[in-house]
Design a protein around this motif. Structure first.
Motif, short mmCIF file in Angstrom:
data_model
loop_
_atom_site.label_atom_id
_atom_site.label_comp_id
_atom_site.label_asym_id
_atom_site.label_seq_id
_atom_site.Cartn_x
_atom_site.Cartn_y
_atom_site.Cartn_z
N MET A 121 -3.27 -3.05 5.24
CA MET A 121 -2.13 -3.96 5.27
C MET A 121 -2.05 -4.79 6.54
SD MET A 121 0.63 -1.50 3.59
CE MET A 121 1.94 -2.67 3.64
N ARG A 128 0.17 -13.33 7.26
CA ARG A 128 1.46 -13.84 6.79
C ARG A 128 2.37 -14.24 7.95
NH1 ARG A 128 2.60 -12.33 1.39
NH2 ARG A 128 0.59 -12.57 0.40
N ILE A 277 -17.97 -11.77 -4.46
CA ILE A 277 -17.20 -10.56 -4.15
C ILE A 277 -17.27 -9.61 -5.34
CG2 ILE A 277 -14.94 -9.69 -3.48
CD1 ILE A 277 -14.42 -12.21 -2.06
N ALA A 281 -18.65 -5.86 -5.14
CA ALA A 281 -17.76 -4.78 -5.54
C ALA A 281 -18.45 -3.90 -6.57
CB ALA A 281 -16.46 -5.36 -6.11
N PHE B 33 -6.40 2.37 -6.22
CA PHE B 33 -6.30 1.10 -5.52
C PHE B 33 -6.55 -0.09 -6.44
CE2 PHE B 33 -6.17 1.39 -0.74
CZ PHE B 33 -5.58 2.62 -0.74
N LEU B 99 -10.99 -5.09 -6.85
CA LEU B 99 -11.48 -6.34 -6.26
C LEU B 99 -12.32 -7.10 -7.27
CD1 LEU B 99 -10.99 -7.14 -3.37
CD2 LEU B 99 -13.27 -6.38 -2.84
N TYR B 214 -2.75 -8.21 -4.97
CA TYR B 214 -2.72 -7.54 -3.67
C TYR B 214 -1.29 -7.20 -3.27
CZ TYR B 214 -7.43 -9.32 -3.59
OH TYR B 214 -8.72 -9.60 -3.92
N ASP B 215 -0.37 -8.13 -3.53
CA ASP B 215 1.03 -7.87 -3.16
C ASP B 215 1.57 -6.65 -3.89
OD1 ASP B 215 0.75 -10.10 -1.73
OD2 ASP B 215 2.18 -11.33 -2.83
N LEU B 217 -0.04 -4.14 -5.20
CA LEU B 217 -0.65 -2.91 -4.70
C LEU B 217 0.06 -2.46 -3.43
CD1 LEU B 217 -2.90 -0.81 -4.68
CD2 LEU B 217 -4.26 -2.39 -3.35
N ILE B 218 0.26 -3.41 -2.52
CA ILE B 218 0.85 -3.04 -1.23
C ILE B 218 2.29 -2.60 -1.38
CG2 ILE B 218 1.69 -4.12 0.88
CD1 ILE B 218 -1.08 -5.46 0.94
N MET B 259 6.27 -9.23 3.04
CA MET B 259 5.24 -8.20 3.14
C MET B 259 5.31 -7.48 4.47
SD MET B 259 1.60 -8.37 1.65
CE MET B 259 0.71 -9.03 2.97
#
Lengths: 312, 288
Positions: A121, A128, A277, A281, B33, B99, B214-215, B217-218, B259
């Motif tokens: 994170m 951000r 990617i 992966a 994940f 991913l 991603y958001d 998941l977090i 976030m």
């Protein structure tokens, strides 16, 4: 010791060192030397991941965090204070490593999954924050950073760094301090019972690992002459992990080898955009599931089979 | 007033996103994940059924949920089962699958504002003097129902009880004839379906974008850590805590900080109370 035994022991190391040093000489054109420097930066990151994950037991999914902190610091030192690259890089390395270690300090007692989550994170959150507060150039990034004096210095600087860190860490994990660090991974209760502070050793290990990452980031901004939010991009987190798994986790040489294989492939696949990617992966899943020892462990075993002809 | 209403709605959304992750990790100790990727994928699959094939909305949803569940089960059966118990490999493998899904979707050109799902019911209602559209109310109602359903499921059905047994003591559960792999398979399938359900409920409020993966998941992880794993009460309470904190930061600081709030919540919780709000001693040992 006869020459056969001697060469049996030194050959693999010599091949690696000579090969790395010779790379810039054999690579033609303008484009491929650049790829070599990128390979070395990823190799630094992969080494730092391998060291943290397999010698200290902290799985860090945030390679981009180290790259970003080091990169931004070096960019600031260079553009705001006019410090030349060859001095601003070491400065950014030390300062960045201190910042990363302090920021990660609260999370050090965490184990396994939890540490991975928090490190995942950090780069996202920092990106951000920069986007939101518009500091450090905001979304445009910092421009006008000095480059290295010339391409040869650039390439040899990073190549020698990789070799130094590679052999340095191999030594470190076999010293007394390294023994304690490895013990932290295997059984931290035993370390605590011996009257040693686990978090102190973990912090030291994180300092070393983040120094490697920050140094990579600092080199990167001077190579591209630009630093921005893309320093926190996912590539820097995922590719070193893929390289470590493919090269052989816990071998330290493996990650470098993995980068030497993966980064050029990824350059060749540049036209495919984010499909690259997907490719790493899937390769990563394949290796984790079917070949978890990695190429290096396999190669080492095969090489040791030669031993019986040499009689060490 | 609007902070109260939108805070509640946001909190329920967070709880919906987190339920699947909490279920899988709580019962089988697999950190999934790929949770966020499954969320986004389910949105796109539903879009394909509803907008692409012009199926009835509810048939499309049912098919998409079934496919998502199947995907979760397959992920467990063919990949995660081989690395079970190895923490590093579990994280790397599931994160890599996620991913691959997300970046594959991005490569396939699934971006921009063209991908939207229709809302279930059009229109809005005035509560106090704040207009709230029906979809958001529906999210709250279904969210509450879902939590209640899961509570009943894990307390009164055979599979639910088996899942809880696995979560409490895997060896004892094995001795009583509960197959660990089957249960983990069920948990993964259910967790994926919950992620999909959350997507179908929440995505009609905006566009389907890859970055959401991603958001989500977090945020799911943040809720689970703050709440303390294995505790439904904790997860729901943490969802409210983070949900209101996010709305407050959006109102007073700007939406970019959402976030950062999740990250800060995790770090503060881990420093002050490492086992989470409602975590038990068992989890404390595992974490720290």
């Amino acid at each position: 010791m006869g020459w056969q035994e001697l060469s049996y022991l030194t050959l693999p190391r010599l091949v690696l060192i000579m090969g790395m040093l010779a790379l810039p000489l054999v690579m033609p054109g303008m484009y491929w030397p650049r790829v070599i420097t990128i390979v070395c930066i990823y190799a630094l990151l992969a080494l730092s991941f391998d060291f943290l994950a397999h010698f200290v037991g902290l799985v860090s999914l945030g390679g981009a965090f180290f790259i970003g902190v080091g990169g931004y610091l070096s960019a600031i030192f260079n553009t705001s204070f006019g410090i030349p690259p060859l001095i601003s890089i070491p400065m950014a390395t030390v300062a960045g490593a201190i910042i990363c270690t302090v920021l990660l300090l609260p999370c050090l007692p965490l184990r396994g999954v939890y540490f991975a989550i928090v490190t995942l994170m950090y780069p996202l959150a920092l990106a951000r924050v920069i986007e939101a507060t518009d500091i450090l150039g905001g979304t445009d990034g910092i421009m006008g950073i000095d480059s290295f004096p010339n391409a040869w210095i650039e390439q040899y600087f990073v190549i020698i760094l990789v070799l130094l860190f590679l052999f340095g860490i191999r030594r470190l994990v076999n010293t007394d301090v390294g023994l304690v660090i490895r013990a932290v991974k295997d059984n931290d209760q035993a370390v605590r019972a011996s009257g040693m502070n686990v978090n102190f050793y973990k912090a030291g290990a994180v300092f070393i690992a983040s120094a490697m990452g920050c140094m990579g980031g600092a080199c990167l901004v001077h190579i591209y002459m630009w630093g921005g939010i893309s320093l926190f991009a996912l590539d820097f987190s995922i590719l070193p992990i893929a390289a470590t798994v493919i090269g052989g986790s816990g071998t330290l040489v493996g990650p470098v080898l993995g980068c030497l294989i993966l980064v050029p492939i990824s350059e060749l696949l540049r036209d495919f955009g984010t499909l690259r990617i997907v490719f790493y992966a899937l390769l990563l899943v394949g290796f984790v599931v079917f070949r978890s020892e990695g190429l290096m462990a396999y190669g080492e075993r095969k090489y040791h089979q030669v031993e019986r002809w040499v009689k060490v | 007033m609007d902070i109260l209403i939108y805070g509640t709605i946001n909190s329920i959304m967070l709880a919906l996103m987190a339920l699947g992750f909490a279920l899988v990790y709580g019962t089988s100790r697999i950190p999934n994940f790929a949770h966020g990727a499954i969320y986004v994928l389910c949105g796109f699959v539903t879009w394909a059924f509803v907008r692409g094939l012009n199926l009835n909305y509810f048939i499309g949803i049912a098919l998409a949920l079934a496919l998502t569940g199947l995907l979760g089960a397959l992920m467990y059966r063919f990949v995660l089962i081989r690395v079970r118990g190895m923490n590093i490999s579990e994280i790397i493998a599931s994160y890599a699958i996620g991913l691959a899904i997300l970046e594959g979707l991005r490569w396939g050109g699934f971006r921009g504002s063209t991908y939207t799902l229709p809302v279930f019911v059009e229109g809005s209602i005035i509560i106090g003097d704040i207009p709230v559209d029906y979809q958001r109310i529906l999210v709250v109602v279904i969210g509450v129902l879902l939590v209640a359903f899961l509570w009943l499921f894990t307390h009164y059905t055979r599979i639910g009880l088996a899942l809880r047994g696995m979560a409490q003591d895997e060896r004892a559960a094995l001795m009583l004839g509960i197959d660990s792999d089957t249960m983990a398979l069920v948990a993964m399938a259910m967790g994926s379906m919950l992620a999909g359900l959350a997507a179908i409920l929440i995505l009609p409020l905006g566009n389907i974008v890859v970055e959401k993966g991603y958001d989500v998941l977090i945020q799911a992880i943040a809720v689970c850590i703050v709440g303390g794993l294995g505790s439904w009460m904790g997860a729901v309470l943490a969802a409210f805590l983070i949900g209101f904190a996010q709305i407050l930061t959006t109102v007073y600081l700007g939406s970019h900080f959402q976030m950062v709030v999740a990250l800060l919540a995790i770090i503060i919780t881990l420093i002050l109370k490492p086992s989470g709000l409602f975590g038990q001693q068992k989890e404390l040992e595992e974490r720290v």
